[in-house]
Enzyme design. Structure first.
Site, PDB file in Angstrom:
ATOM      1  N   ARG A   1       0.931  -1.116   0.073  1.00 28.12           N
ATOM      2  CA  ARG A   1      -0.013  -0.042  -0.056  1.00 28.12           C
ATOM      3  C   ARG A   1       1.010   1.325  -0.086  1.00 28.12           C
ATOM      4  O   ARG A   1       1.715   1.240   0.779  1.00 28.12           O
ATOM      5  CB  ARG A   1      -0.701   0.056   1.293  1.00 28.12           C
ATOM      6  CG  ARG A   1      -1.832   1.031   1.375  1.00 28.12           C
ATOM      7  CD  ARG A   1      -2.769   1.295   2.654  1.00 28.12           C
ATOM      8  NE  ARG A   1      -2.078   2.308   3.453  1.00 28.12           N
ATOM      9  CZ  ARG A   1      -2.687   2.844   4.577  1.00 28.12           C
ATOM     10  NH1 ARG A   1      -3.812   2.042   5.010  1.00 28.12           N
ATOM     11  NH2 ARG A   1      -1.954   3.605   5.209  1.00 28.12           N
TER      12      ARG A   1
ATOM     13  N   TYR B   1      -3.442  11.985   7.145  1.00 27.30           N
ATOM     14  CA  TYR B   1      -3.846  10.973   7.946  1.00 27.30           C
ATOM     15  C   TYR B   1      -3.388   9.792   6.969  1.00 27.30           C
ATOM     16  O   TYR B   1      -3.431   9.592   5.722  1.00 27.30           O
ATOM     17  CB  TYR B   1      -5.374  10.757   8.035  1.00 27.30           C
ATOM     18  CG  TYR B   1      -5.707   9.720   9.004  1.00 27.30           C
ATOM     19  CD1 TYR B   1      -5.659   9.589  10.262  1.00 27.30           C
ATOM     20  CD2 TYR B   1      -6.068   8.281   8.343  1.00 27.30           C
ATOM     21  CE1 TYR B   1      -5.718   8.624  10.937  1.00 27.30           C
ATOM     22  CE2 TYR B   1      -6.305   7.354   9.222  1.00 27.30           C
ATOM     23  CZ  TYR B   1      -6.242   7.308  10.433  1.00 27.30           C
ATOM     24  OH  TYR B   1      -6.589   6.276  11.195  1.00 27.30           O
TER      25      TYR B   1
ATOM     26  N   ASP C   1      -4.988   3.754  -0.006  1.00 27.38           N
ATOM     27  CA  ASP C   1      -6.167   4.070   0.953  1.00 27.38           C
ATOM     28  C   ASP C   1      -6.493   5.520   0.764  1.00 27.38           C
ATOM     29  O   ASP C   1      -5.600   6.232   1.116  1.00 27.38           O
ATOM     30  CB  ASP C   1      -5.568   3.456   2.305  1.00 27.38           C
ATOM     31  CG  ASP C   1      -6.779   3.532   3.210  1.00 27.38           C
ATOM     32  OD1 ASP C   1      -7.950   4.186   3.082  1.00 27.38           O
ATOM     33  OD2 ASP C   1      -6.617   2.644   4.470  1.00 27.38           O
TER      34      ASP C   1
ATOM     35  N   HIS D   1      -8.991   6.628   2.988  1.00 26.57           N
ATOM     36  CA  HIS D   1      -9.449   7.042   4.188  1.00 26.57           C
ATOM     37  C   HIS D   1     -10.644   7.732   4.115  1.00 26.57           C
ATOM     38  O   HIS D   1     -11.052   8.861   4.962  1.00 26.57           O
ATOM     39  CB  HIS D   1      -8.368   7.607   4.960  1.00 26.57           C
ATOM     40  CG  HIS D   1      -7.442   6.804   5.660  1.00 26.57           C
ATOM     41  ND1 HIS D   1      -6.057   6.763   4.761  1.00 26.57           N
ATOM     42  CD2 HIS D   1      -7.223   5.641   6.310  1.00 26.57           C
ATOM     43  CE1 HIS D   1      -5.296   6.113   5.337  1.00 26.57           C
ATOM     44  NE2 HIS D   1      -6.198   5.257   6.401  1.00 26.57           N
TER      45      HIS D   1
ATOM     46  N   GLU E   1      -8.772   1.511  -1.390  1.00 20.72           N
ATOM     47  CA  GLU E   1      -9.614   1.106  -0.068  1.00 20.72           C
ATOM     48  C   GLU E   1     -10.254   2.672   0.467  1.00 20.72           C
ATOM     49  O   GLU E   1      -9.767   3.521   0.327  1.00 20.72           O
ATOM     50  CB  GLU E   1      -8.377   0.912   0.917  1.00 20.72           C
ATOM     51  CG  GLU E   1      -8.738   0.765   2.168  1.00 20.72           C
ATOM     52  CD  GLU E   1      -7.646   0.085   2.976  1.00 20.72           C
ATOM     53  OE1 GLU E   1      -6.944  -0.704   2.513  1.00 20.72           O
ATOM     54  OE2 GLU E   1      -7.469   0.223   4.272  1.00 20.72           O
TER      55      GLU E   1
ATOM     56  N   GLU F   1     -13.622  -1.537   6.950  1.00 24.76           N
ATOM     57  CA  GLU F   1     -12.415  -1.526   8.156  1.00 24.76           C
ATOM     58  C   GLU F   1     -13.266  -1.105   9.514  1.00 24.76           C
ATOM     59  O   GLU F   1     -12.951  -1.195  10.458  1.00 24.76           O
ATOM     60  CB  GLU F   1     -11.091  -1.269   8.129  1.00 24.76           C
ATOM     61  CG  GLU F   1     -11.145   0.281   7.706  1.00 24.76           C
ATOM     62  CD  GLU F   1      -9.836   1.063   7.572  1.00 24.76           C
ATOM     63  OE1 GLU F   1      -8.939   0.329   6.768  1.00 24.76           O
ATOM     64  OE2 GLU F   1      -9.224   1.769   8.220  1.00 24.76           O
TER      65      GLU F   1
ATOM     66  N   ARG G   1     -13.457  -5.541   3.934  1.00 22.97           N
ATOM     67  CA  ARG G   1     -12.427  -5.401   5.176  1.00 22.97           C
ATOM     68  C   ARG G   1     -12.503  -5.462   6.506  1.00 22.97           C
ATOM     69  O   ARG G   1     -11.872  -5.367   7.211  1.00 22.97           O
ATOM     70  CB  ARG G   1     -11.820  -3.890   4.870  1.00 22.97           C
ATOM     71  CG  ARG G   1     -11.387  -3.260   3.380  1.00 22.97           C
ATOM     72  CD  ARG G   1      -9.917  -3.349   3.191  1.00 22.97           C
ATOM     73  NE  ARG G   1      -9.383  -2.744   4.175  1.00 22.97           N
ATOM     74  CZ  ARG G   1      -8.013  -2.802   5.070  1.00 22.97           C
ATOM     75  NH1 ARG G   1      -7.638  -4.200   4.892  1.00 22.97           N
ATOM     76  NH2 ARG G   1      -7.584  -2.348   5.851  1.00 22.97           N
TER      77      ARG G   1
ATOM     78  N   GLU H   1      -4.011  -7.346   5.402  1.00 21.02           N
ATOM     79  CA  GLU H   1      -3.204  -6.051   5.742  1.00 21.02           C
ATOM     80  C   GLU H   1      -2.044  -6.549   6.982  1.00 21.02           C
ATOM     81  O   GLU H   1      -2.523  -7.598   7.898  1.00 21.02           O
ATOM     82  CB  GLU H   1      -4.095  -5.163   6.200  1.00 21.02           C
ATOM     83  CG  GLU H   1      -3.284  -3.780   6.579  1.00 21.02           C
ATOM     84  CD  GLU H   1      -4.035  -2.746   7.144  1.00 21.02           C
ATOM     85  OE1 GLU H   1      -5.574  -2.826   7.604  1.00 21.02           O
ATOM     86  OE2 GLU H   1      -3.833  -1.583   7.035  1.00 21.02           O
TER      87      GLU H   1
ATOM     88  N   TRP I   1     -12.124  11.455   7.718  1.00 21.82           N
ATOM     89  CA  TRP I   1     -10.687  10.767   7.369  1.00 21.82           C
ATOM     90  C   TRP I   1     -10.867   9.325   7.351  1.00 21.82           C
ATOM     91  O   TRP I   1     -11.814   8.674   7.117  1.00 21.82           O
ATOM     92  CB  TRP I   1      -9.882  11.113   8.581  1.00 21.82           C
ATOM     93  CG  TRP I   1     -10.649  10.456   9.872  1.00 21.82           C
ATOM     94  CD1 TRP I   1     -11.479  11.064  10.635  1.00 21.82           C
ATOM     95  CD2 TRP I   1     -10.360   9.150  10.116  1.00 21.82           C
ATOM     96  NE1 TRP I   1     -12.038  10.189  11.496  1.00 21.82           N
ATOM     97  CE2 TRP I   1     -11.287   8.911  11.341  1.00 21.82           C
ATOM     98  CE3 TRP I   1      -9.733   8.241   9.877  1.00 21.82           C
ATOM     99  CZ2 TRP I   1     -11.479   7.733  12.138  1.00 21.82           C
ATOM    100  CZ3 TRP I   1      -9.657   6.874  10.496  1.00 21.82           C
ATOM    101  CH2 TRP I   1     -10.786   6.638  11.782  1.00 21.82           C
TER     102      TRP I   1
HETATM  103  O1  EZ4 Z   1      -6.453   3.885  10.025  1.00 24.15           O
HETATM  104  O2  EZ4 Z   1      -6.991   1.148  12.193  1.00 24.15           O
HETATM  105  O3  EZ4 Z   1      -5.948   0.120   6.407  1.00 24.15           O
HETATM  106  N1  EZ4 Z   1      -5.770   0.647   7.516  1.00 24.15           N
HETATM  107  C1  EZ4 Z   1      -6.105   1.608   8.228  1.00 24.15           C
HETATM  108  C2  EZ4 Z   1      -5.727   1.817   9.493  1.00 24.15           C
HETATM  109  C3  EZ4 Z   1      -6.752   2.632  10.435  1.00 24.15           C
HETATM  110  C4  EZ4 Z   1      -6.636   2.588  11.925  1.00 24.15           C
HETATM  111  C5  EZ4 Z   1      -7.510   3.321  12.555  1.00 24.15           C
HETATM  112  O4  EZ4 Z   1      -7.505   3.119  13.948  1.00 24.15           O
HETATM  113  O5  EZ4 Z   1      -6.683   2.645   7.534  1.00 24.15           O
HETATM  114  O6  EZ4 Z   1      -4.598   2.304   9.784  1.00 24.15           O
HETATM  115 CO    CO Z   2      -7.537   1.628   5.692  1.00 26.40          CO
END
Ligand code: EZ4
Ligand code: CO
Length: 402
Positions: free
Chosen positions: A147, A159, A210, A212, A236, A262, A283, A339, A402
């Site tokens: 990633r 982030y 990702d 986010h 992601e 996730e 996820r 992951e 985020w």
């Molecule tokens: O931001 O688990 O793909 N993994 C992620 C993680 C999340 C954290 C949040 O607590 O996006 O790093």
């Molecule tokens: Co993620």
């Protein structure tokens, strides 16, 4: 067999973890992870004050019934605190089941479907050059999937872009820190990163990214389209998924594979995404959505729709969750990718485990249960420290995803 007692341990060997230990009258105990990043003590209280008294005297063999008892029995369904607490109980009971039958959890759910679990690592950098070099180090270490996240010119802190190459930890001690965001800057810059990565490393390595949850569906569609030439393994968390239908828009426009889930706290969060084939990878892991029991169900459902799994494996889940995930990954037919981030040495010492990593792959080991232990005495040396995930604002101050 009867449950005689259960205890909750909160410790911080590098970051906070909540651990549930269930004791039985046969001397066997089970361990479950109950960590909810930034809200740890709420789950600890939910377990200690409300769940543990209901467990005493129950037969730990009846995992499904205990799950339904805690889920339906509460009247109030879902929510991350409730579901994380139920997960801890569920995984601890699977651990007890495995130890009682003297076999790893994967043997209880169908046996092995593969010999090893493919993982992806996290490569970060302040700019494209740094990120590309980090990706190169993962490839050299044997990873087949990486990633890649990069700093963006004009955005001071992002982030998911860690400053520490080895130990990524998004939560910070004290009150939440604030990060800033510009969708425009981000969307213009990210394709350049993948252009560089493909020209340096070719097409053999699987690349992931990702977002986010920071894009709207149409923005995510645009990004997916712009990234198509670089053949991502997955994009992601392209958009927040409370509105599952939002993924229809992304899907209409791009063939970039999509992964999400996730932060889901219930298998219901994935129902439309799967049945309408709006995503490619789910996820969820055996922590946030109520444990292994519901995860097995949603994975089987996903299999019917050509959706594969991609268990969340960040370090804010303890080794207990990783060990359980690996038992799941190695067994199910529609496993996709796991992951993997490194826990700190202190965390690994507090949670001695049988799983191991070798050149891009994880192996669950063959210990009974999930194969992860907990050193209570050592854990007591690392007391809880309040920590939160950062919040994200656009440059005009608007709170953003985020
Ligand atoms: O931001 O688990 O793909 N993994 C992620 C993680 C999340 C954290 C949040 O607590 O996006 O790093
Ligand atoms: Co993620």
């Amino acid at each position: 067999m009867k449950i005689t007692d259960a205890k909750v341990f909160v410790c911080s060997p590098g970051r906070n973890f909540v651990t549930l230990k269930i004791y039985t009258d046969q001397g066997v105990h089970g361990l479950g992870d109950a960590t909810l990043n930034g809200r740890e003590l709420a789950v600890a209280s939910y377990l200690t004050d409300h769940v543990i008294p209901m467990l005493i005297g129950r037969d730990p063999a009846n995992i499904e019934d205990t799950w339904q008892y805690l889920y339906r029995g509460a009247y109030w369904r879902k929510g991350p605190v409730t579901m994380t607490a139920i997960s801890a109980v569920d995984v601890a009971l699977w651990d007890i089941k495995g130890k009682t039958l003297n076999t790893p959890i994967y043997n209880l759910i169908g046996g092995k479907s593969r010999t090893k679990v493919t993982v992806y690592g996290h490569a970060n950098g302040r700019d494209i050059k740094e990120t590309a070099e980090a990706v190169g180090r993962f490839i050299e270490a044997g990873y087949v999937a990486v990633r890649a996240q990069t700093g963006i010119p004009g955005i001071p802190a992002i982030y998911g872009v860690s400053k520490d190459e080895k130990f990524y930890e998004p939560a910070h001690k004290g009150l939440p820190t604030e990060e800033s965001w510009s969708t425009e800057k981000y969307m213009n810059f990210v394709p350049k990163l993948f252009d560089e990565l493909r020209s340096r490393y070719g097409t053999d390595v699987n690349l992931l990214h990702d977002a986010h949850h920071r894009l709207t569906p149409i923005q995510a569609a645009r990004l997916g389209k712009d990234l198509e030439p670089y053949r991502l393994f997955w994009l992601e968390d392209a958009t927040p998924a409370e509105l599952q239908e939002g993924f229809r828009i992304i899907r209409q426009h791009t063939t970039t594979p999509l992964a999400v889930g996730e932060i889901f706290d219930s298998v219901w969060d994935a129902k439309t995404l799967i049945s309408e084939q709006l995503i490619d990878y789910l996820r969820m892991e055996p922590l946030r959505g109520g444990g292994l029991t519901p995860l097995k169900k949603i994975a089987s459902f996903a299999d019917m729709f050509h959706v594969q799994t991609g268990c969340h494996g960040a370090t804010d889940m303890s080794p207990i969750t990783l060990g359980t995930s690996l038992n799941f990954d190695i067994s199910i037919p529609n496993f996709g990718l796991q992951e993997y981030m490194w826990h700190t040495k202190e965390t690994d010492e507090v949670f001695p485990h049988h799983y191991y990593f070798e050149r891009g792959f994880l192996y669950p080991g063959d210990a009974p249960g999930h194969g992860v232990d907990f050193d209570e005495k050592l854990a007591a040396k690392f007391p809880y420290e309040r920590a939160y995930l950062p919040v994200n604002r656009k440059f005009d101050g608007t709170m953003w995803n985020w």
